[in-house]
Design a protein around this motif. Structure first.
Motif, PDB file in Angstrom:
ATOM      1  N   ILE A 317       0.714  -1.633   0.218  1.00  0.00           N
ATOM      2  CA  ILE A 317       0.159  -0.076   0.280  1.00  0.00           C
ATOM      3  C   ILE A 317       0.759   1.572   0.037  1.00  0.00           C
ATOM      4  CG2 ILE A 317      -1.541   1.164   1.359  1.00  0.00           C
ATOM      5  CD1 ILE A 317      -2.660  -1.062   1.944  1.00  0.00           C
ATOM      6  N   ALA A 318       1.749   1.085   0.524  1.00  0.00           N
ATOM      7  CA  ALA A 318       2.768   2.765   0.688  1.00  0.00           C
ATOM      8  C   ALA A 318       3.489   2.263  -0.495  1.00  0.00           C
ATOM      9  CB  ALA A 318       3.620   2.594   1.868  1.00  0.00           C
ATOM     10  N   LEU A 319       4.130   1.855  -1.032  1.00  0.00           N
ATOM     11  CA  LEU A 319       4.658   1.229  -2.509  1.00  0.00           C
ATOM     12  C   LEU A 319       4.033   2.037  -3.509  1.00  0.00           C
ATOM     13  CD1 LEU A 319       7.145   1.937  -3.584  1.00  0.00           C
ATOM     14  CD2 LEU A 319       7.726  -0.401  -3.937  1.00  0.00           C
ATOM     15  N   GLY A 320       2.803   1.663  -3.410  1.00  0.00           N
ATOM     16  CA  GLY A 320       1.859   1.333  -4.621  1.00  0.00           C
ATOM     17  C   GLY A 320       1.542   3.283  -4.618  1.00  0.00           C
ATOM     18  N   HIS A 321       0.749   3.758  -3.258  1.00  0.00           N
ATOM     19  CA  HIS A 321       0.754   5.832  -3.062  1.00  0.00           C
ATOM     20  C   HIS A 321       1.703   5.946  -3.413  1.00  0.00           C
ATOM     21  CE1 HIS A 321      -0.951   8.389  -0.725  1.00  0.00           C
ATOM     22  NE2 HIS A 321       0.506   9.052  -0.169  1.00  0.00           N
ATOM     23  N   ALA A 322       2.956   6.065  -2.988  1.00  0.00           N
ATOM     24  CA  ALA A 322       4.252   6.666  -3.228  1.00  0.00           C
ATOM     25  C   ALA A 322       4.109   7.030  -5.131  1.00  0.00           C
ATOM     26  CB  ALA A 322       5.239   6.018  -2.450  1.00  0.00           C
ATOM     27  N   MET A 323       4.550   5.579  -5.642  1.00  0.00           N
ATOM     28  CA  MET A 323       3.950   5.803  -7.129  1.00  0.00           C
ATOM     29  C   MET A 323       3.005   6.211  -7.764  1.00  0.00           C
ATOM     30  SD  MET A 323       5.432   1.395  -8.289  1.00  0.00           S
ATOM     31  CE  MET A 323       6.849   1.218  -8.094  1.00  0.00           C
ATOM     32  N   LEU A 324       1.873   6.143  -7.321  1.00  0.00           N
ATOM     33  CA  LEU A 324       0.851   7.652  -7.233  1.00  0.00           C
ATOM     34  C   LEU A 324       1.060   8.484  -7.290  1.00  0.00           C
ATOM     35  CD1 LEU A 324      -2.653   5.425  -6.650  1.00  0.00           C
ATOM     36  CD2 LEU A 324      -1.902   5.348  -8.301  1.00  0.00           C
ATOM     37  N   GLU A 325       1.171   9.398  -5.934  1.00  0.00           N
ATOM     38  CA  GLU A 325       1.998  10.237  -6.032  1.00  0.00           C
ATOM     39  C   GLU A 325       2.873  10.812  -7.455  1.00  0.00           C
ATOM     40  OE1 GLU A 325       2.901  11.344  -2.432  1.00  0.00           O
ATOM     41  OE2 GLU A 325       0.634  11.813  -1.918  1.00  0.00           O
ATOM     42  N   LYS A 326       3.920  10.047  -7.476  1.00  0.00           N
ATOM     43  CA  LYS A 326       4.625  10.315  -8.631  1.00  0.00           C
ATOM     44  C   LYS A 326       4.233  10.280  -9.583  1.00  0.00           C
ATOM     45  CE  LYS A 326       9.465   9.849 -10.099  1.00  0.00           C
ATOM     46  NZ  LYS A 326      10.962   8.882  -9.727  1.00  0.00           N
ATOM     47  N   ALA A 327       3.666   9.442 -10.033  1.00  0.00           N
ATOM     48  CA  ALA A 327       3.112   9.300 -11.536  1.00  0.00           C
ATOM     49  C   ALA A 327       1.648  10.681 -11.713  1.00  0.00           C
ATOM     50  CB  ALA A 327       1.684   7.834 -11.257  1.00  0.00           C
ATOM     51  N   ALA A 328       1.386  11.358 -11.169  1.00  0.00           N
ATOM     52  CA  ALA A 328       0.272  12.253 -11.042  1.00  0.00           C
ATOM     53  C   ALA A 328       0.747  13.382 -11.172  1.00  0.00           C
ATOM     54  CB  ALA A 328      -0.559  12.728  -9.553  1.00  0.00           C
ATOM     55  N   ARG A 329       2.227  13.163 -10.631  1.00  0.00           N
ATOM     56  CA  ARG A 329       3.322  14.609 -10.696  1.00  0.00           C
ATOM     57  C   ARG A 329       3.822  15.025 -12.683  1.00  0.00           C
ATOM     58  NH1 ARG A 329       5.252  13.445  -5.933  1.00  0.00           N
ATOM     59  NH2 ARG A 329       7.361  12.880  -6.557  1.00  0.00           N
ATOM     60  N   LEU A 330       4.373  13.385 -12.767  1.00  0.00           N
ATOM     61  CA  LEU A 330       4.369  12.915 -14.264  1.00  0.00           C
ATOM     62  C   LEU A 330       3.350  12.784 -14.969  1.00  0.00           C
ATOM     63  CD1 LEU A 330       7.341  10.723 -13.135  1.00  0.00           C
ATOM     64  CD2 LEU A 330       7.497  13.035 -13.480  1.00  0.00           C
ATOM     65  N   GLY A 331       2.435  12.980 -14.531  1.00  0.00           N
ATOM     66  CA  GLY A 331       0.973  12.101 -15.867  1.00  0.00           C
ATOM     67  C   GLY A 331       1.399  11.280 -16.336  1.00  0.00           C
ATOM     68  N   ILE A 332       1.353  10.446 -15.446  1.00  0.00           N
ATOM     69  CA  ILE A 332       1.732   8.910 -15.803  1.00  0.00           C
ATOM     70  C   ILE A 332       0.599   8.158 -15.979  1.00  0.00           C
ATOM     71  CG2 ILE A 332       3.229   6.661 -15.395  1.00  0.00           C
ATOM     72  CD1 ILE A 332       5.656   8.584 -15.346  1.00  0.00           C
ATOM     73  N   GLY A 333       0.065   7.143 -15.941  1.00  0.00           N
ATOM     74  CA  GLY A 333      -1.348   6.641 -15.820  1.00  0.00           C
ATOM     75  C   GLY A 333      -2.643   6.419 -15.935  1.00  0.00           C
ATOM     76  N   GLN A 334      -3.516   6.160 -16.756  1.00  0.00           N
ATOM     77  CA  GLN A 334      -4.332   6.406 -16.751  1.00  0.00           C
ATOM     78  C   GLN A 334      -5.697   6.493 -16.332  1.00  0.00           C
ATOM     79  OE1 GLN A 334      -5.524   3.437 -20.126  1.00  0.00           O
ATOM     80  NE2 GLN A 334      -3.136   2.559 -19.743  1.00  0.00           N
ATOM     81  N   ARG A 335      -6.830   6.923 -16.346  1.00  0.00           N
ATOM     82  CA  ARG A 335      -7.457   7.837 -15.199  1.00  0.00           C
ATOM     83  C   ARG A 335      -8.817   7.390 -15.789  1.00  0.00           C
ATOM     84  NH1 ARG A 335      -8.178   9.103  -9.847  1.00  0.00           N
ATOM     85  NH2 ARG A 335      -9.991   9.951  -9.954  1.00  0.00           N
ATOM     86  N   LEU A 336      -9.277   6.073 -15.408  1.00  0.00           N
ATOM     87  CA  LEU A 336     -10.514   5.241 -15.963  1.00  0.00           C
ATOM     88  C   LEU A 336     -12.273   5.434 -15.497  1.00  0.00           C
ATOM     89  CD1 LEU A 336      -8.872   1.832 -16.283  1.00  0.00           C
ATOM     90  CD2 LEU A 336      -9.298   3.487 -19.019  1.00  0.00           C
ATOM     91  N   ARG A 337     -12.955   5.740 -16.252  1.00  0.00           N
ATOM     92  CA  ARG A 337     -14.407   5.991 -15.242  1.00  0.00           C
ATOM     93  C   ARG A 337     -14.654   4.075 -15.008  1.00  0.00           C
ATOM     94  NH1 ARG A 337     -19.691   9.982 -15.856  1.00  0.00           N
ATOM     95  NH2 ARG A 337     -21.049   8.782 -14.812  1.00  0.00           N
ATOM     96  N   PHE A 338     -15.278   4.112 -13.251  1.00  0.00           N
ATOM     97  CA  PHE A 338     -15.795   2.505 -13.542  1.00  0.00           C
ATOM     98  C   PHE A 338     -17.270   2.459 -13.091  1.00  0.00           C
ATOM     99  CE2 PHE A 338     -14.013   3.652  -8.633  1.00  0.00           C
ATOM    100  CZ  PHE A 338     -15.248   2.589  -8.466  1.00  0.00           C
TER     101      PHE A 338
END
Length: 339
Positions: A317-338
């Motif tokens: 959870i902690a490392l996933g959270h840190a990755m999400l925060e860095k990804a948001a800053r870098l514009g990485i990842g897909q935002r999906l509506r569910f």
């Protein structure tokens, strides 16, 4: 009125393997995320349940299901499902493949779905490294590491980041595996890493010993007589490779989470519990309590310390959270509506 009709739009962030690689977490970012998680856990700001196992019975392998809720600045709950299949190398696949789901821990809203195979490797290595930071002798110069799977690479890499070893020895059952492992580490760390022919030449006299082997059935391949006085020993293989007498030489015994000591039928030190060699009376602390400065870690150079980490959902959870925060800053990842 349909309660779903009134619900606001809900989105999840999806990060596949390539997104995780693109985030390019640094060694220090990984270590910091896990050290902060351990401190939060040590202060009691977390809920963790022992892992569950699913054995499909059609191959040499099983699934682990890890669940937890982490407070502090992270404030997320999560579930990780990770497979562990012994013969995956025959299919050119990692032995462990995983998915992590993160949720808002107050409303239960899903937040993210992440490929967690690399997260599993990184967070395991970081727990080993943080464990060594607090439990190994400060002047530790020799690392002996058995096992060459994905988590093994991050064990060695992150521990060397903290200690700058003079000598690193590695061993695994298959010659091609240990030679390739040593070559990769040598190239990435910029220093000689020795692939040894047997367990003894790998671990005897080492300051830090890590046992991350992949056995099908228990076998006492790590001999207690090879462990030098004052060493830190970290076994975390799925199936036990240690002698029961290992418990007899330990001045301190710690875990990442004592609640997992007897759960399931897997675990490097479970036979020691089943034989009565380890129990609550021998237990010194959870690593998080040491990181949070609630209990002491190493207090003398001549202490022989045994640290068993079974793997924490909280670390995922902690490392996933840190990755999400860095990804948001870098514009990485897909935002999906569910919904």
């Amino acid at each position: 009125m349909d309660e779903y009709a009134a619900m606001p739009p809900l989105y999840v962030t999806y990060m596949n393997r390539f997104d995780v690689e693109a985030v390019a977490m640094t060694d220090d970012e990984i270590l910091d995320a896990i050290e902060r998680q351990l401190a939060i856990q040590g202060r009691g700001e977390a809920v963790i349940e022992p892992r569950m196992h699913l054995e499909p019975g059609v191959a040499r392998g099983h699934f682990n299901v890890l669940r937890g809720s982490l407070g502090g600045a992270i404030d997320s709950a999560g579930v990780k499902v990770v497979s562990d299949f012994y013969d995956n190398y025959l299919h050119k696949l990692p032995s462990e493949l995983a998915l992590l789901l993160l949720f808002d821990r107050f409303k239960g809203v899903p937040k993210a779905i992440l490929d967690a195979s690399a997260i599993t490797d990184m967070r395991t290595g970081a727990v080993s490294a943080i464990g060594a930071k607090y439990l190994a002798r400060k002047g530790s110069r020799i690392l002996g590491h058995v096992g060459a799977r994905g988590t093994a690479y991050w064990n060695v890499r992150l521990m060397d980041r903290l200690f700058g070893f003079d000598e690193i020895r590695v061993h695994s059952r298959r010659k091609e595996s240990r030679d390739a492992f040593a070559a990769r580490l040598s190239a990435d760390l910029g220093k000689r890493v020795v692939a040894t022919e047997d367990w003894r030449s790998c671990v005897e006299g080492a300051d830090i010993v890590v046992e991350a082997s992949r056995l099908v059935t228990p076998e006492p391949l790590l001999r207690t007589e090879w462990i030098k006085r004052g060493a830190l020993v970290m076994p975390y293989g799925t199936v036990s490779a240690v002698e029961l007498s290992l418990a007899d030489i330990a001045d301190k015994f710690l875990m990442d989470d004592f609640g997992q000591a007897r759960s399931g039928r897997f675990g490097a030190l479970k036979p020691l519990f089943d034989a009565g060699k380890l129990d609550e009376s021998r237990f010194h602390a959870e690593l998080g309590q040491v990181v949070a400065e609630l209990k002491p870690g190493r207090e003398r150079d001549d202490e022989t310390i045994l640290f068993w980490h079974r793997g924490l959902s909280l670390s995922d959870i902690a490392l996933g959270h840190a990755m999400l925060e860095k990804a948001a800053r870098l514009g990485i990842g897909q935002r999906l509506r569910f919904a």
